[in-house]
Structures are given as structure tokens and as C-alpha cells.
Design an enzyme around this catalytic site. Structure first.
Site, PDB file in Angstrom:
ATOM      1  N   SER A 218      59.209  25.355  67.999  1.00  0.00           N
ATOM      2  CA  SER A 218      60.285  26.344  68.114  1.00  0.00           C
ATOM      3  C   SER A 218      60.651  26.805  66.712  1.00  0.00           C
ATOM      4  O   SER A 218      60.630  26.006  65.768  1.00  0.00           O
ATOM      5  CB  SER A 218      61.516  25.724  68.784  1.00  0.00           C
ATOM      6  OG  SER A 218      62.650  26.556  68.628  1.00  0.00           O
TER       7      SER A 218
ATOM      8  N   TYR B  40      67.363  19.339  69.415  1.00  0.00           N
ATOM      9  CA  TYR B  40      66.142  19.985  69.894  1.00  0.00           C
ATOM     10  C   TYR B  40      65.297  20.425  68.706  1.00  0.00           C
ATOM     11  O   TYR B  40      64.083  20.167  68.648  1.00  0.00           O
ATOM     12  CB  TYR B  40      66.504  21.178  70.771  1.00  0.00           C
ATOM     13  CG  TYR B  40      65.343  22.065  71.171  1.00  0.00           C
ATOM     14  CD1 TYR B  40      64.464  21.686  72.180  1.00  0.00           C
ATOM     15  CD2 TYR B  40      65.138  23.298  70.542  1.00  0.00           C
ATOM     16  CE1 TYR B  40      63.409  22.499  72.556  1.00  0.00           C
ATOM     17  CE2 TYR B  40      64.089  24.123  70.914  1.00  0.00           C
ATOM     18  CZ  TYR B  40      63.227  23.722  71.912  1.00  0.00           C
ATOM     19  OH  TYR B  40      62.187  24.537  72.275  1.00  0.00           O
TER      20      TYR B  40
END
Length: 263
Positions: free
Chosen positions: A145, A158
Site C-alpha cells: 500500500s 496497517y
């Protein structure tokens, strides 16, 4: 001309219909791969495998596994080997997302995130890389990401787990390179998956329609291409780095993000 020079067995995690993993599987099927689809939900992954097989005419089978559990992954790997043969392409798409400020999170949040988003890819690579090194061919692709590359509020742990995935892949790429096994990372920006839609619905409920609409306009302006990504955007890049044409590409992080970040 197809990206794969011959039929290869690809295993894709997080491949239930509605996410990036399913679109990746669709694209690899179009390139001539056989597919092993993996998810924790046995009924959903079997249904997705049947649907993809019917749509593509390719051999597709579904396998249930908890990627955070080493024993579950080992059992699934043995079953795939017995039923379909040696995996040549491994794509780690399975993930969860959590929308919390770091100071509102706790160890349970961090542990669950890390077990799925970091330990999950570790478990998969540990089980399938030996077969790739033995056969002298392999493609490993992990999704990360851009929050891992830049940092992002409300996605702290995350981002931390995905940053671990990037470091893992670069390191493993150096170890497996002599065996002609490549390891690369595809790093998406915001993408319209079922996971993102669920997060956006939660934000809408928290913020109200008017404030949410303002936020959405602000988000879109952050992308030079003026749109949120589609799973097909990510699947196209995964298919390339998983292909025979990318035989001299390893240890790389490729952002697919509409220009949101240009690291």
C-alpha cells in the site's frame, strides 16, 4: 500475445469475488494460467472458483485456509500440490483494513493486522518458495500500500504491516534470485474494492452525507488522474510482474496509484 509463455499454476490469496484478488485471478486466467484461489471463507472461495471457471473455461479450484495460521497454510499447500501440482506463481492479495487513530487502537488491533497482512505473506512464501527454487522458476507478488511508503493517518498499523511486506519482499528477492525466482511488490493507491466500500460506508455513517461528500471531492482532487483506482488497474500490473516478460524484474515496489504519490 499472452504474457505467460505456457500454462502455469498460479495461487492467489484473498481471491473471493469483489476484491483485487479475484480480478488478479481473472487476468491470470486470461493469460493462460490455471488457478488455485485461497480464502478463509470456504463457501465463498468455492463459489468464486466455480464462477471464474465458468467464465473463463480455465481450471480453477478453491481452497480454504487461514493465512495467519502456519498449520492451516501448510495443510492447504499440501492439498494444492496433491490436486494441482507445483505452484509457479504466488500472489498475496489477502488483507484487512482498520480505520482507527493509533491512540485509539490496542495490541489486539495490531496483532490481528500483523498476523494477516505480514505473517500471512510470510507463511505463504515459506510454503511455496521451496518448490519454486527446486524447479528453477517462480514469480512471487505481494500487494502492499502506498500508505506504507508515505504514512497515512488512521491507517498506522496497517501501513506498518505493509511496510514490513515491502522489506520482506526486497530481502527474499535477494535470497531467491539465484534460483530464478522473482519477488516484487505492487503498491496500490485507493481502489474500489469491497473492503474500501465497507470502510467508506462506515465513514459516511460517521460523518453524514454533506461532510462525506466534501471529503470525497477532496480525495479525488489528490489524484492527478481524478479518479479512484479500479481492481483491474492493479490486476494488470500484477499480471505483468508475474509474467515471463518480467524475468529481469525483482525486488521492486511498483505503485499503481493514479499519481497520488510519486516516490
Amino acid at each position: 500475445m499472452k504474457l505467460l509463455d505456457k500454462e502455469r499454476l498460479a495461487l492467489v490469496t484473498g481471491a473471493v469475488e469483489g476484491g483485487i484478488g479475484y480480478r488478479v485471478a481473472e487476468r491470470l486466467a486470461a493469460e493462460g494460467a490455471r488457478l488455485a484461489l485461497v480464502d478463509i471463507n470456504a463457501d465463498a472461495i468455492e463459489a468464486s472458483a466455480r464462477k471464474l471457471a465458468a467464465e473463463t473455461g480455465c481450471e480453477v479450484r478453491g481452497f480454504a485456509a487461514d493465512i495467519a495460521d502456519p498449520e492451516s497454510v501448510a495443510a492447504m499447500a499440501a492439498k494444492v500440490q496433491a490436486e494441482m501440482g507445483s505452484v509457479e506463481i504466488l500472489v498475496n492479495c489477502a488483507a484487512i483494513v482498520s480505520d482507527k487513530l493509533f491512540l485509539e487502537s490496542d495490541f489486539a488491533d495490531w496483532s490481528r493486522m500483523t498476523s494477516i497482512c505480514l505473517y500471512g505473506p510470510m507463511n505463504l512464501i515459506k510454503n511455496f518458495a521451496p518448490g519454486m527454487t527446486e524447479q528453477g522458476y517462480g514469480r512471487i507478488v505481494c500487494l502492499a500500500s502506498d500508505s506504507a511508503r508515505l504514512g497515512q493517518a488512521r491507517l498506522s498499523y496497517y501501513a506498518a504491516a505493509k511496510a514490513g511486506v515491502i522489506a520482506l519482499c526486497k530481502s527474499v528477492a535477494a535470497e531467491l534470485g539465484p534460483s530464478s525466482v522473482t519477488v516484487n511488490v505492487v503498491s496500490p493507491g485507493a481502489t474500489n474494492t469491497s473492503l474500501r466500500k465497507a470502510r467508506e460506508e462506515s465513514l459516511l455513517a460517521q460523518m453524514g452525507p454533506e461532510n462525506y461528500a466534501k471529503r470525497e471531492k477532496k480525495v479525488i482532487r489528490m489524484y492527478p488522474l481524478r479518479r479512484i483506482g479500479d481492481p483491474d488497474d492493479i490486476a494488470s500490473m500484477v499480471a505483468y510482474v508475474a509474467s515471463d516478460r518480467a524475468s529481469w524484474v525483482t525486488g521492486q515496489v511498483v505503485s499503481v496509484n493514479g499519481g497520488f504519490a510519486m516516490p
